[in-house]
Design a protein around this motif. Structure first.
Motif: not given
Length: 156
Positions: A51, A60-61, A63-64
């Motif tokens: 991430p 990033a969120k 993907y996380e």
């Protein structure tokens, strides 16, 4: 300690645009093509993507969330999991998510593998620039920079 770098202040707009586009394509490809028999997330994970490799916090969120979903269930319908989040109940945020979904429609397998490698390289370069930025800011403020130089060497 110097603050986190604002890349919009010293990276070329073309570089920022290329980075954000690559990140968006990777996320979109996973969203649209992830299947039980076609592990697009696995391709990206094998490239070492984490991430924190994403410069855009929202990506990033996402993907996380994909990583957590893959770890906690057999579902590979990441889009359905994402729209359950209160953030994506807002219409403008849903449009953003669906735009990313559409952007990744032509990316999968080998092309995704190439994009994931490019994303990792862009991330490594960005992190190196951030460390050099912190060194410069610390020197300007008269602070000790030994730990920053160690971080730079460790990064390389």
């Amino acid at each position: 300690m110097a603050s986190k770098a604002d890349f919009e202040g010293f990276l070329a707009p073309e570089t920022l645009d290329r980075t954000r586009t690559t990140e968006s394509l990777v996320i979109g490809a996973i969203l649209i093509h992830q299947q039980h028999d076609s592990d697009q997330l696995g391709i990206v994970r094998k490239a070492g993507i984490e991430p924190d490799d994403f410069s855009v916090p929202g990506l990033a969120k996402i993907y996380e969330t994909m990583l957590k979903t893959a770890q906690n269930s057999y579902s590979c319908d990441f889009l359905s999991e994402l729209v359950k989040d209160a953030h994506y109940k807002d219409e403008s945020n849903q449009r953003y998510l669906y735009r990313i979904f559409d952007e990744g429609s032509s990316i999968r397998d080998e092309s995704l593998r190439s994009l994931a490698k490019a994303l990792k390289q862009l991330s490594l370069e960005r992190k190196e620039i951030e460390i050099v930025y912190r060194i410069g800011m610390s020197l300007r403020e008269g602070e000790d920079v030994e730990s920053e130089y160690e971080a730079l060497e460790a990064h390389r």
